[in-house]
Motif scaffolding. Sequence first.
Motif, mmCIF file in Angstrom:
data_model
loop_
_atom_site.group_PDB
_atom_site.id
_atom_site.type_symbol
_atom_site.label_atom_id
_atom_site.label_comp_id
_atom_site.label_asym_id
_atom_site.label_seq_id
_atom_site.Cartn_x
_atom_site.Cartn_y
_atom_site.Cartn_z
ATOM 1 N N LYS A 31 0.835 -1.216 0.000
ATOM 2 C CA LYS A 31 0.000 0.000 0.000
ATOM 3 C C LYS A 31 0.866 1.261 0.000
ATOM 4 C CE LYS A 31 -4.014 2.241 2.020
ATOM 5 N NZ LYS A 31 -5.240 2.127 2.811
ATOM 6 N N THR A 142 -7.204 -3.475 7.784
ATOM 7 C CA THR A 142 -7.966 -2.248 8.049
ATOM 8 C C THR A 142 -8.028 -1.964 9.546
ATOM 9 O OG1 THR A 142 -9.285 -2.704 6.073
ATOM 10 C CG2 THR A 142 -10.183 -1.100 7.625
ATOM 11 N N GLU A 145 -4.662 -0.707 10.577
ATOM 12 C CA GLU A 145 -4.460 0.642 10.045
ATOM 13 C C GLU A 145 -5.213 1.668 10.908
ATOM 14 O OE1 GLU A 145 -4.238 1.893 5.448
ATOM 15 O OE2 GLU A 145 -6.248 1.439 6.103
ATOM 16 N N SER A 146 -6.388 1.291 11.396
ATOM 17 C CA SER A 146 -7.225 2.226 12.167
ATOM 18 C C SER A 146 -6.792 2.332 13.619
ATOM 19 C CB SER A 146 -8.690 1.773 12.147
ATOM 20 O OG SER A 146 -9.184 1.860 10.858
ATOM 21 N N ARG A 261 -15.774 2.377 15.472
ATOM 22 C CA ARG A 261 -15.585 2.278 14.023
ATOM 23 C C ARG A 261 -16.561 1.232 13.489
ATOM 24 N NH1 ARG A 261 -13.689 6.301 14.789
ATOM 25 N NH2 ARG A 261 -11.599 7.103 14.470
ATOM 26 N N ILE A 283 -15.775 3.052 8.217
ATOM 27 C CA ILE A 283 -14.523 2.704 7.523
ATOM 28 C C ILE A 283 -14.750 1.578 6.512
ATOM 29 C CG2 ILE A 283 -12.966 3.616 9.287
ATOM 30 C CD1 ILE A 283 -12.523 0.751 10.290
ATOM 31 N N TYR A 284 -16.024 1.333 6.162
ATOM 32 C CA TYR A 284 -16.290 0.182 5.276
ATOM 33 C C TYR A 284 -15.865 0.398 3.831
ATOM 34 C CZ TYR A 284 -20.706 2.720 6.140
ATOM 35 O OH TYR A 284 -21.647 3.690 6.396
ATOM 36 N N THR A 286 -13.171 2.298 2.978
ATOM 37 C CA THR A 286 -11.707 2.136 3.101
ATOM 38 C C THR A 286 -11.366 0.649 3.154
ATOM 39 O OG1 THR A 286 -11.589 4.176 4.347
ATOM 40 C CG2 THR A 286 -9.711 2.681 4.587
ATOM 41 N N GLN A 287 -12.150 -0.073 3.936
ATOM 42 C CA GLN A 287 -11.988 -1.533 4.065
ATOM 43 C C GLN A 287 -12.080 -2.197 2.683
ATOM 44 O OE1 GLN A 287 -15.236 -2.842 6.514
ATOM 45 N NE2 GLN A 287 -14.718 -5.002 6.411
ATOM 46 N N HIS A 289 -11.590 -0.854 -0.219
ATOM 47 C CA HIS A 289 -10.461 -0.452 -1.075
ATOM 48 C C HIS A 289 -9.161 -1.122 -0.635
ATOM 49 C CE1 HIS A 289 -13.074 3.278 -2.060
ATOM 50 N NE2 HIS A 289 -13.320 2.280 -2.871
ATOM 51 N N ASN A 290 -9.068 -1.468 0.637
ATOM 52 C CA ASN A 290 -7.879 -2.201 1.099
ATOM 53 C C ASN A 290 -7.826 -3.617 0.527
ATOM 54 O OD1 ASN A 290 -6.663 -0.174 2.584
ATOM 55 N ND2 ASN A 290 -7.724 -0.699 4.491
#
Length: 307
Positions: A31, A142, A145-146, A261, A283-284, A286-287, A289-290
Amino acid sequence: MVSFNGRSIVSIRDMSHDDLIKVVETTKRVKHGELSGFLKGKTVATLFFEPSTRTRLSFESAVFKSGGSVFGIANPKASSQSKGESFADSIRTVSGYCDVLVIRHPVEGAARMASELSSTPVINAGDGANQHPTQTFLDLFTINESFGRLENLKIGMMGDLKYGRTVHSLAHALALFGNELTFISPPSLQMPENILKELDDRNVKYKSVADLEDAENCDLDILYVTRIQKERFGDPQEYEKVAGIYRITQETIRLLGEGIRVMHPLPRVDEIAEEIDSMPNAIYFTQAHNGIPTRQALLGLVTGGLD
Ligand code: CP
């Protein structure tokens, strides 16, 4: 020393704590742009016998971004299985066309069977209500990361815990990191007994509740929401009894705590109000896209392009 070279990824049950850390750390490097071109000369086949948006397309994007080639079947009606070819013969054939075979299938155990028949590594992209290991890897990435950690978190899992392969895989993974789990579901969709037994065997702290209000005092860090999966119910009347039973709104966030979150493997139907999407709690996406760096990392590791 952890090595994934040549390994199939079928179930989180096959993974050690160090395996999970290895994938999360490799995903971080991908990433951040530290690793590139590691699938050059490699070919990936995606065989999807069930619908998918995120998993199939993020696998395909991951291959392109890492310099490889990808082909596959998105509609089983377009494959020779519609002419009566056996699943086994399809796997034996296609595994000779690629370096990695990514498979989604409605039957539990199909990915394991494919891995035993295939001449190349198989990655399970979801087998029925059983496992969805690559979703779990991106979920772990994720979370890390958070929160900057994978341990000592309080995590609520809500919705269809009976048929939800994402929560089955995730519960196995989180059990390896010393987290506290709260399962929120109607009685008919509770986490299967075999998974609860495995959590007991690992001395994982967990509890099961039916109502979201019962999770108010749990001080949750994460609420992992899942869709009630209409397609997994044999009896449509049983689905109607639980459809729409939970809905996350701004009021839910206020009750559960402003720092919570909200995660979801997606697709969602109506279990999270769109008003949540723009809140920092959500954050779903972002999740989702991860999924790309995670699947780049996994493909690189199993093909030996990354170590
Ligand atoms: N999360 C997930 O598996 O989404 P798709 O079904 O769209 O692939």
